[in-house]
Motif scaffolding. Structure first.
Motif, PDB file in Angstrom:
ATOM      1  N   PHE A 251       0.882  -1.171   0.000  1.00  0.00           N
ATOM      2  CA  PHE A 251       0.000   0.000   0.000  1.00  0.00           C
ATOM      3  C   PHE A 251       0.917   1.216   0.000  1.00  0.00           C
ATOM      4  O   PHE A 251       1.821   1.314   0.832  1.00  0.00           O
ATOM      5  N   VAL A 252       0.709   2.140  -0.926  1.00  0.00           N
ATOM      6  CA  VAL A 252       1.603   3.289  -1.077  1.00  0.00           C
ATOM      7  C   VAL A 252       0.792   4.568  -1.061  1.00  0.00           C
ATOM      8  O   VAL A 252      -0.244   4.655  -1.737  1.00  0.00           O
TER       9      VAL A 252
ATOM     10  N   ALA B 109       4.487  11.775  -4.347  1.00  0.00           N
ATOM     11  CA  ALA B 109       5.120  11.784  -5.669  1.00  0.00           C
ATOM     12  C   ALA B 109       4.580  10.633  -6.522  1.00  0.00           C
ATOM     13  O   ALA B 109       4.235  10.809  -7.692  1.00  0.00           O
ATOM     14  N   LEU B 110       4.509   9.454  -5.917  1.00  0.00           N
ATOM     15  CA  LEU B 110       3.990   8.290  -6.640  1.00  0.00           C
ATOM     16  C   LEU B 110       2.506   8.463  -6.971  1.00  0.00           C
ATOM     17  O   LEU B 110       2.055   8.128  -8.064  1.00  0.00           O
ATOM     18  N   LEU B 111       1.751   8.985  -6.017  1.00  0.00           N
ATOM     19  CA  LEU B 111       0.316   9.209  -6.252  1.00  0.00           C
ATOM     20  C   LEU B 111       0.117  10.102  -7.465  1.00  0.00           C
ATOM     21  O   LEU B 111      -0.728   9.841  -8.321  1.00  0.00           O
ATOM     22  N   SER B 112       0.941  11.147  -7.547  1.00  0.00           N
ATOM     23  CA  SER B 112       0.812  12.082  -8.653  1.00  0.00           C
ATOM     24  C   SER B 112       1.138  11.389  -9.975  1.00  0.00           C
ATOM     25  O   SER B 112       0.455  11.563 -10.982  1.00  0.00           O
TER      26      SER B 112
ATOM     27  N   ALA C 253     -10.122  14.507 -11.793  1.00  0.00           N
ATOM     28  CA  ALA C 253     -10.922  15.441 -10.995  1.00  0.00           C
ATOM     29  C   ALA C 253     -10.570  15.350  -9.517  1.00  0.00           C
ATOM     30  O   ALA C 253     -11.039  16.154  -8.714  1.00  0.00           O
ATOM     31  N   ALA C 254      -9.742  14.370  -9.166  1.00  0.00           N
ATOM     32  CA  ALA C 254      -9.391  14.188  -7.754  1.00  0.00           C
ATOM     33  C   ALA C 254      -8.084  13.418  -7.680  1.00  0.00           C
ATOM     34  O   ALA C 254      -7.639  12.822  -8.668  1.00  0.00           O
ATOM     35  N   GLY C 255      -7.484  13.445  -6.504  1.00  0.00           N
ATOM     36  CA  GLY C 255      -6.255  12.694  -6.295  1.00  0.00           C
ATOM     37  C   GLY C 255      -6.537  11.361  -5.630  1.00  0.00           C
ATOM     38  O   GLY C 255      -7.554  11.207  -4.951  1.00  0.00           O
ATOM     39  N   PRO C 256      -5.652  10.375  -5.844  1.00  0.00           N
ATOM     40  CA  PRO C 256      -5.866   9.058  -5.218  1.00  0.00           C
ATOM     41  C   PRO C 256      -5.576   9.077  -3.714  1.00  0.00           C
ATOM     42  O   PRO C 256      -4.732   9.841  -3.246  1.00  0.00           O
ATOM     43  N   LEU C 257      -6.277   8.223  -2.978  1.00  0.00           N
ATOM     44  CA  LEU C 257      -6.032   8.057  -1.544  1.00  0.00           C
ATOM     45  C   LEU C 257      -4.834   7.152  -1.307  1.00  0.00           C
ATOM     46  O   LEU C 257      -4.265   7.123  -0.218  1.00  0.00           O
TER      47      LEU C 257
ATOM     48  N   GLY D  44     -10.286   8.087  -4.473  1.00  0.00           N
ATOM     49  CA  GLY D  44     -10.409   6.637  -4.357  1.00  0.00           C
ATOM     50  C   GLY D  44      -9.048   5.990  -4.401  1.00  0.00           C
ATOM     51  O   GLY D  44      -8.021   6.686  -4.470  1.00  0.00           O
ATOM     52  N   LEU D  45      -9.048   4.659  -4.378  1.00  0.00           N
ATOM     53  CA  LEU D  45      -7.787   3.914  -4.415  1.00  0.00           C
ATOM     54  C   LEU D  45      -7.491   3.451  -5.834  1.00  0.00           C
ATOM     55  O   LEU D  45      -8.402   3.010  -6.554  1.00  0.00           O
ATOM     56  N   ILE D  46      -6.235   3.529  -6.232  1.00  0.00           N
ATOM     57  CA  ILE D  46      -5.805   2.924  -7.487  1.00  0.00           C
ATOM     58  C   ILE D  46      -5.367   1.492  -7.202  1.00  0.00           C
ATOM     59  O   ILE D  46      -4.619   1.241  -6.257  1.00  0.00           O
ATOM     60  N   VAL D  47      -5.896   0.558  -7.991  1.00  0.00           N
ATOM     61  CA  VAL D  47      -5.477  -0.838  -7.855  1.00  0.00           C
ATOM     62  C   VAL D  47      -4.547  -1.137  -9.019  1.00  0.00           C
ATOM     63  O   VAL D  47      -4.981  -1.228 -10.168  1.00  0.00           O
TER      64      VAL D  47
END
Lengths: 448, 448
Positions: A12-13, A17-20, A32-36, A80-83
């Motif tokens: 789980f990360v 920087a990685l989220l972006s 429209a939103a960033g990941p959790l 939301g979460l990216i899988v």
């Protein structure tokens, strides 16, 4: 979220920087939103656990392969979460005698084909992004590509899938055999559903024997009408091309060819029949035949400049806009006989809207990729690009085609889809979505 | 019913003799009820009107092509109206350049192919009943046939359908192009749904160029294991057969061949490559090559005795049981590499149950049609036949195959389907059925 962290540990990360990095795809659609966070499951039990947890906690999930999609198919429409399926990328089985392979979703198409070649078979679906595109993404997106005229698209090559629905149910669908009649065809409902009905955790793919041989030609034209009319002529001569690709004069010059409209046609043939087919192919063509090839590898080498169309377009755009260009690769399809009218109307549209136009595509199956660009931050330019996309969709539908051949609907073409489908059809699609994902937690805001 | 009579006039029929005739199909499944009448619509507006009327009045509808189905797919499970598509049997458009044809559901496959041949193209799906089977029935049943190993089945060749759902909505689905990504793939949800989700009123079919040439061989074997092992050998040699068919010794003798297990293999090739492919094919075979052919018509002529398998089986049965025989043609599929084990276990099963066995099928794609028979009225024999069907399904599933390759589920295999699919999958299928046919008025008691 604490349970997810506990369950997945280092897989789980939530490093910003990685989220972006994971928030973007190849399209110009903005999230429209960033990941959790990003979750990397390693098996289907973990995927099922995650979706059940998300269902109970009303958390949105976005499945992701390599994010090469071009219609806003993977981007976040709300938090939301990216899988990510990066860690489920194994080939489980290759069975050339039974003409199938079993794979995990994260495997890249090209990687798979390198392995399959050792068995004398191949997986024919060949999107432009084949080096990075994953099988899971290609299934979700119903990918097509260069061999479409002969081999169709993903729906023709997926025999079975394991999929976790939005209710957290793991469904094992389809067969390992080409013929299979075990109830309603849920496999193909999943293919092209863009991660909105379920997360694919495993797939059984049909494979084909490698073609014995091939012939190919590269042909130059002064104008695009003559080029597409030659494609119509090939099809009228009942030649079933393996590929029929083209690019414009500026792009051709960019990759080292003549400054002309360039057509690439290949046909797979039995060994020993090359001469006859090549003669038939050439006699159907009116353009200037600049090069010809006999043999699979030779034919693929002849096609090679076409594979650099994308980087040629980027170079041309850079000369105009520097580093600030945003490339918009569009995707429409019309019946082959409507190609001459389609390319004429598309040129008129670009002229009217004053947008740059670079046109290429898989003309053998009527699939065009009109491409334009604008400067980042140029709101007027972006608006014109969106008007161009809308106009393209209208032309395609008016000519009996579709607003998307292979890039899918995503966020980009939701409104355009309403142009093509009657409200009743969309209503049934919404009902199907509700069966598989009643809470709407899987990739919301896409397709319907 | 008065409104239906008024609307359809002479195209509503309730003559008892006709009703009785239309109540039966080619399977041995018995209808549980008689029809209230037969309706012959002439256009899709009439079909939509009829379904809306049936929805409002809770009347069950059974769509019917030529009733050649073999799994109880069309028979009545409770009283209702039969909707015959005999009067919607036109070819609307043939477009060889764009590789499609538009047809009404009542057209017979063979009739369609006679017309298509004038344009140099063909529709490749080729079920045994091709002379009477209609396109509408073939879509409903997801039909396969002799060319399956190379060309797949209906799902691979239907590009679009107009369909009236159980709510009376006319949906226009799919495209005229091979590539098409306009939302969820509802076309293939209709293909193989056996008339339980909607009534197909028009179809866009993909067509292929007629093969340039072909080669074929007829091969004799002393035992069935050697025969199916040769099929595995052909597939391992990466030969992609157009057909690979077989029949047993008694049946071969009945149609005028040697008393041996007979394999028919054909491969479509480019003109000029016949010699090379024929040599490769022959070198992969261990049986006695009794005949060979070069050219399309010659290859089809070589296959001709195989097309008489059904009448050979009827003749053999008649000599044993006279006019009172009931023929049961079964349909299972296993991966090709599992064919040797499958045929061994099927023979053991027939022996154990003491049922006669005649086995043939499309071995190129692992599709077997084990056939048995019993005397009409022999309840013990009928029970044994059903136990045989059940046993076949179990063998197929155990070997990684399916309880049906191409005949579908109907009433006959509903229980067997539960052997193959997990309860969760069946639950989703039931939910899909509820979306398309919430009142359950379309062909109830089939599949799920």
């Amino acid at each position: 979220m604490r349970e997810v962290k506990r369950k997945f540990g280092e897989r789980f990360v939530d490093d910003p920087a990685l989220l972006s990095l994971y928030s973007r795809e190849a399209s110009f659609e903005e999230p429209a939103a960033g990941p959790l966070g990003i979750v990397y499951p390693v098996n289907e039990e973990e995927v099922a656990w995650l979706v059940k947890w998300a269902y109970e906690n009303d958390i949105t999930l976005y499945s992701q392969g390599s994010a090469t999609s071009l219609s806003g198919n993977t981007i976040l429409t709300k938090p939301g979460l990216i899988v990510s399926f990066e860690k489920m990328a194994n080939i489980v089985e290759v069975n050339p005698t039974d003409s199938y392979t079993v794979v995990q979703p994260g495997i890249r198409i090209e990687e798979l084909n390198v392995e399959l070649a050792r068995y004398g078979v191949f997986f024919p679906v060949d999107p432009g992004s084949v080096r990075s595109a994953t099988i899971g993404g290609a299934i979700a997106n119903g990918a097509g590509g260069m061999r479409g005229a002969k081999y169709g698209s993903m729906r023709d090559w997926v025999l079975g899938v394991n999929v976790v629905t939005g209710r957290g149910d793991l469904l094992k669908l389809g067969c390992r055999t080409l013929k299979c009649r075990n109830g309603y065809d849920l496999v193909r409902l999943i293919v092209g559903s863009e991660g909105t009905l379920g997360l694919v955790t495993q797939a059984v793919l049909r494979v084909a024997p490698l073609p014995e041989s091939a012939v190919a030609v590269r042909v130059y034209y002064n104008d695009i009408s003559s080029l597409v009319e030659d494609v119509v002529r090939i099809k009228s001569a009942r030649i079933w091309p393996l590929f029929a690709e083209f690019m414009g004069p500026a792009e051709s010059e960019e990759v080292g060819l003549n400054r002309a409209y360039t057509l690439f046609v290949g046909v797979d043939v039995n060994r020993g029949a090359e001469g006859g087919i090549l003669a038939r192919l050439k006699s159907a063509l009116t353009g200037h035949i600049a090069d010809e090839a006999i043999g699979i590898e030779e034919a693929m080498r002849l096609l090679e400049p076409r594979r650099r169309l994308f980087s040629a377009q980027v170079s041309i755009m850079r000369r105009q806009l520097g580093d600030q260009g945003v490339l918009v690769i569009e995707d429409v399809v019309v019946p082959v006989s409507k190609l001459p009218e389609a390319v004429r109307r598309i040129a008129e549209l670009a002229q009217k809207l004053e947008v740059p136009l670079s046109i290429g595509g898989h003309v053998g199956d009527g699939n065009l990729h009109p491409t334009t660009w604008f400067k980042r931050g140029d709101l007027e330019g972006a608006k014109r690009a969106r008007r161009f996309i809308e106009g393209l969709g209208k032309i395609a539908v008016e000519l009996g085609g579709s607003v998307s051949a292979e890039h899918g609907i995503g966020t980009l073409k939701r409104e355009l889809l309403r142009l093509e489908l009657e409200p009743a059809v969309l209503e049934y699609m919404r009902s199907l979505k509700a069966v598989f994902d009643p809470k709407g937690i899987l990739n919301p805001g896409k397709i319907i």
